[in-house]
Design a protein around this motif. Structure first.
Motif, PDB file in Angstrom:
ATOM      1  N   TRP A   1      27.871  52.549  44.534  1.00 27.08           N
ATOM      2  CA  TRP A   1      27.936  52.114  45.863  1.00 27.08           C
ATOM      3  C   TRP A   1      28.345  50.589  46.209  1.00 27.08           C
ATOM      4  N   ARG A   2      28.287  49.936  44.904  1.00 29.33           N
ATOM      5  CA  ARG A   2      28.694  48.639  45.224  1.00 29.33           C
ATOM      6  C   ARG A   2      30.172  48.394  44.884  1.00 29.33           C
ATOM      7  N   ALA A   3      30.491  47.558  45.626  1.00 27.39           N
ATOM      8  CA  ALA A   3      32.156  47.195  45.634  1.00 27.39           C
ATOM      9  C   ALA A   3      32.573  46.698  44.312  1.00 27.39           C
ATOM     10  N   PRO A   4      33.726  47.048  43.909  1.00 26.94           N
ATOM     11  CA  PRO A   4      34.166  46.640  42.425  1.00 26.94           C
ATOM     12  C   PRO A   4      34.294  44.842  42.429  1.00 26.94           C
ATOM     13  N   THR A   5      34.057  44.450  41.249  1.00 25.93           N
ATOM     14  CA  THR A   5      34.298  42.820  41.260  1.00 25.93           C
ATOM     15  C   THR A   5      35.972  42.638  41.147  1.00 25.93           C
ATOM     16  N   PRO A   6      36.251  41.852  41.869  1.00 21.91           N
ATOM     17  CA  PRO A   6      37.848  41.486  41.699  1.00 21.91           C
ATOM     18  C   PRO A   6      37.853  40.299  40.629  1.00 21.91           C
ATOM     19  N   VAL A   7      39.023  40.490  40.002  1.00 23.47           N
ATOM     20  CA  VAL A   7      39.278  39.523  38.949  1.00 23.47           C
ATOM     21  C   VAL A   7      40.747  38.875  39.012  1.00 23.47           C
ATOM     22  N   SER A   8      40.821  37.369  38.969  1.00 26.42           N
ATOM     23  CA  SER A   8      42.385  36.878  39.377  1.00 26.42           C
ATOM     24  C   SER A   8      42.718  36.130  38.319  1.00 26.42           C
ATOM     25  N   PHE A   9      43.903  35.897  38.275  1.00 31.47           N
ATOM     26  CA  PHE A   9      44.464  35.010  37.326  1.00 31.47           C
ATOM     27  C   PHE A   9      44.206  33.287  37.751  1.00 31.47           C
ATOM     28  N   ALA A  10      44.140  32.552  36.952  1.00 33.11           N
ATOM     29  CA  ALA A  10      43.769  31.229  37.190  1.00 33.11           C
ATOM     30  C   ALA A  10      44.800  30.202  37.081  1.00 33.11           C
ATOM     31  N   ARG A  11      46.028  30.797  36.880  1.00 29.33           N
ATOM     32  CA  ARG A  11      47.141  30.131  36.674  1.00 29.33           C
ATOM     33  C   ARG A  11      48.543  30.989  36.664  1.00 29.33           C
ATOM     34  N   ASP A  12      49.588  30.463  36.748  1.00 32.78           N
ATOM     35  CA  ASP A  12      50.931  31.288  36.594  1.00 32.78           C
ATOM     36  C   ASP A  12      50.966  31.155  35.306  1.00 32.78           C
ATOM     37  N   GLY A  13      51.793  32.370  35.009  1.00 28.64           N
ATOM     38  CA  GLY A  13      52.126  32.643  33.456  1.00 28.64           C
ATOM     39  C   GLY A  13      52.734  34.193  33.207  1.00 28.64           C
ATOM     40  N   VAL A  14      52.957  34.378  31.809  1.00 28.36           N
ATOM     41  CA  VAL A  14      53.280  35.617  31.391  1.00 28.36           C
ATOM     42  C   VAL A  14      52.215  36.264  30.740  1.00 28.36           C
TER      43      VAL A  14
END
Ligand code: CA
Length: 337
Positions: A299-312
């Motif tokens: 019932w807890r929403a998933p934790t989003p993770v994001s990139f800290a910089r541009d890259g490949v």
């Protein structure tokens, strides 16, 4: 005075010709009081030329290099060699036999234990033999890795950045000769300076590493990239002429940098990892990298993770189940090399 080792090599590494056998590491156990651990080794030598050390199975669950070096031992003959190839296809043999990153005998992660210790653990004794007996014989070392059980790489080769312009130029030339789809340059000492490549770097020995795939399995594509890369580098060094890259003699590679902590994404929570970026994708700072799903508290929403910089995207985590602190991705950025 030559360095001390606990390992005995069954084969003569000095004479010309082709031989194979084992490095014998004495290991006295309940099952085998006077036994030894048999670490496969081969040499193919002819005439004068560079000595190249080819290593796989440094991490036991990274298979592409183990397979490619087996083929090298079976197929390459001294007539194709100018110099000497010393081949160690299952360097941390107990780990390779178990299909695990680290040794089941002492939990030793060989590539975090260089330059080793002849009085240390089993894995430290292996590191000592490679670093202090084999490496001093060599002009270059190729250490074949992949992502292993927990990571999947886009097939790549890597070198270390150096302030020595001549050494760095030689390394870049060898990286281009390997011709992996992607290549990257890391800062020396990233893993505590205890890797085989760091030891070679510290001693001024030309070195190339790879990250060929992973996921605890080997694909034909990744094995072919390993074989073509080995042939390309050995020809570039003038050490051997092996036709494995005849179908693709030139393979342009894109060379990336991997630098600080912002190149990496780590799991902020435990849970099931849903990756939202593909290998090789160009991503932007702030873009979603993945979700961590909380299957114990759904019932807890998933934790989003994001990139800290541009890259490949060079690598992503492979298993779904993830602990806080696991590496989920790392990126590279163009070097212009
Ligand atoms: Ca590895």
């Amino acid at each position: 005075m030559s360095a001390r080792t606990t390992l005995a090599c069954e084969i003569d590494l000095e004479a010309p010709g082709k031989r194979h056998g084992f490095l014998r590491l004495p290991h006295s156990t309940h099952e085998s009081a006077y036994g030894f651990i048999p670490i496969p080794i081969a040499v193919i030598a002819r005439g004068t030329g560079p000595t190249v050390l080819l290593v796989a199975g440094n991490h036991g669950d990274e298979y592409e290099g183990q397979v490619a070096l087996g083929r090298l031992i079976r197929e390459v003959e001294p007539a194709q060699v100018s110099g000497r190839l010393i081949i160690l296809p299952a360097a941390n043999f107990p780990a390779a036999r178990a299909g695990r990153r680290v040794s089941p005998l002492d939990d030793g992660n060989l590539n975090r234990l260089f330059p080793g210790d002849p009085d240390g653990s089993i894995t430290e004794q292996i590191a000592n033999h490679i670093a202090n007996i084999l490496l001093p014989m060599c002009d270059a070392v190729i250490d074949l890795h992949s992502g292993g059980s927990s990571l999947m790489y886009t097939p790549s080769a890597l070198i270390r950045r150096s302030d020595d312009a001549a050494h760095f130029a030689r390394s870049v030339a060898a990286l281009k000769a390997f011709g992996a789809p992607l290549s990257y340059v890391v800062i020396p000492g990233t893993n505590g300076g205890r890797t085989l490549s760091d030891t070679a770097f510290q001693r001024g020995v030309l070195h190339i590493g790879t990250e060929l795939g992973g996921g605890g399995h080997a694909t034909p594509e990744a094995i072919r990239i390993a074989e073509r890369g080995i042939a390309g580098v050995l020809r570039h060094l003038g050490a051997a002429d092996i036709p494995w890259d005849a179908d693709a003699p030139t393979r342009p590679t894109r060379i990336l940098d991997v630098r600080g902590a912002d190149y990496y994404v780590h799991a902020p929570d435990p849970g099931v990892f849903e990756p939202l970026a593909e290998l090789g994708a160009e991503v932007r700072e702030g873009r979603p990298a993945g979700l961590i799903h909380h299957t114990e508290t759904p019932w807890r929403a998933p934790t989003p993770v994001s990139f800290a910089r541009d890259g490949v995207v060079l690598v992503k985590r492979w298993p779904g189940m993830t602990a806080r602190g696991d590496c989920l991705f790392h990126l590279g950025t163009d070097t212009g090399l």
